[in-house]
Design a protein around this motif. Sequence first.
Motif, short mmCIF file in Angstrom:
data_model
loop_
_atom_site.label_atom_id
_atom_site.label_comp_id
_atom_site.label_asym_id
_atom_site.label_seq_id
_atom_site.Cartn_x
_atom_site.Cartn_y
_atom_site.Cartn_z
N UNK A 199 53.79 34.54 47.57
CA UNK A 199 54.59 33.48 46.95
C UNK A 199 54.58 33.64 45.44
N UNK A 200 55.71 33.29 44.85
CA UNK A 200 55.81 33.25 43.39
C UNK A 200 55.03 32.04 42.88
N UNK A 201 54.89 31.96 41.57
CA UNK A 201 54.16 30.84 40.95
C UNK A 201 54.79 29.50 41.30
N UNK A 202 56.11 29.48 41.53
CA UNK A 202 56.80 28.22 41.86
C UNK A 202 56.76 27.89 43.36
N UNK B 207 54.64 41.42 38.24
CA UNK B 207 53.53 40.54 37.87
C UNK B 207 52.59 41.31 36.95
N UNK B 208 51.99 40.59 36.01
CA UNK B 208 50.99 41.21 35.13
C UNK B 208 49.61 41.08 35.79
N UNK B 209 48.67 41.92 35.42
CA UNK B 209 47.32 41.79 35.98
C UNK B 209 46.71 40.41 35.72
N UNK B 210 46.90 39.87 34.52
CA UNK B 210 46.33 38.56 34.21
C UNK B 210 46.95 37.47 35.07
N UNK B 211 48.27 37.47 35.21
CA UNK B 211 48.92 36.47 36.04
C UNK B 211 48.53 36.63 37.51
N UNK B 212 48.41 37.88 37.96
CA UNK B 212 47.99 38.13 39.34
C UNK B 212 46.59 37.60 39.60
N UNK B 213 45.69 37.82 38.66
CA UNK B 213 44.31 37.33 38.81
C UNK B 213 44.29 35.81 38.82
N UNK B 214 45.01 35.19 37.91
CA UNK B 214 45.05 33.72 37.86
C UNK B 214 45.60 33.13 39.15
N UNK C 274 43.18 33.62 42.06
CA UNK C 274 42.05 32.67 41.99
C UNK C 274 42.47 31.27 42.42
N UNK C 275 43.68 30.86 42.06
CA UNK C 275 44.18 29.55 42.50
C UNK C 275 44.35 29.55 44.03
N UNK C 276 44.84 30.66 44.59
CA UNK C 276 45.00 30.81 46.04
C UNK C 276 43.63 30.70 46.71
N UNK C 277 42.65 31.38 46.14
CA UNK C 277 41.29 31.35 46.69
C UNK C 277 40.73 29.93 46.66
N UNK C 278 40.95 29.22 45.58
CA UNK C 278 40.46 27.83 45.48
C UNK C 278 41.07 26.95 46.57
N UNK C 279 42.36 27.13 46.83
CA UNK C 279 43.01 26.36 47.91
C UNK C 279 42.40 26.74 49.26
N UNK D 252 36.06 33.70 54.05
CA UNK D 252 37.07 33.41 53.04
C UNK D 252 38.03 34.59 52.86
N UNK D 253 37.52 35.80 52.94
CA UNK D 253 38.38 36.98 52.89
C UNK D 253 39.38 36.96 54.04
N UNK D 254 38.91 36.62 55.23
CA UNK D 254 39.79 36.51 56.39
C UNK D 254 40.83 35.42 56.17
N UNK D 255 40.40 34.25 55.72
CA UNK D 255 41.32 33.13 55.50
C UNK D 255 42.37 33.47 54.45
N UNK D 256 41.98 34.17 53.40
CA UNK D 256 42.92 34.59 52.35
C UNK D 256 44.02 35.46 52.95
N UNK D 257 43.64 36.30 53.91
CA UNK D 257 44.57 37.26 54.49
C UNK D 257 45.45 36.64 55.58
#
Length: 159
Positions: free
Chosen positions: A48-51, A61-68, A71-76, A98-103
């Motif tokens: 998904x895009x940021x929106x 995507x930039x590395x910084x935006x991808x990481x951010x 991390x937001x995806x992981x928090x959810x 959590x790795x499984x859930x992320x995927x």
Amino acid sequence: MKSGRVAIAGLSLSAAALIGLWGREGWTERAVIPVPGDVPTIGPGLTQRADGTPVQLGDRITPLDGARRSLAHIQRDEAGLKRCVTVELHQAEYDAYLSLAYNIGVAAFCSSTLVKRLNAGDYAGACAEILRWDKFRGQPLRGLTLRRQAEYRQCVDAG
């Protein structure tokens, strides 16, 4: 004697697991179709895009935006996992789940037989369930099989 497991509320994804997750997801600066028939993916496995709209081929995507965003995806995903898992876990078990859930998505994770077994205290059976999630459109996919085997080893080695 204590098992070394702690309340799930006190856990968060470890730094080592984050690096491992990003390594398993891979990185693409431009959106790609990871396997034929899949949806476009960008950065560290983002669909998904940021929106909140779906990633489209041609997106970048930039590395910084991808990481951010990752991390937001992981928090959810962590919040979802903490709502559906009611037992104590070792850090390594938490990281593997959590790795499984992320995927696969937190909804699929939380409604799985894995979580039913886990919440019933069947830790070994729950770890074994990880191996069942290696298919794409009903067919085993080598990359998923290898990822699930790594997550399984991490899960069982925790105990």
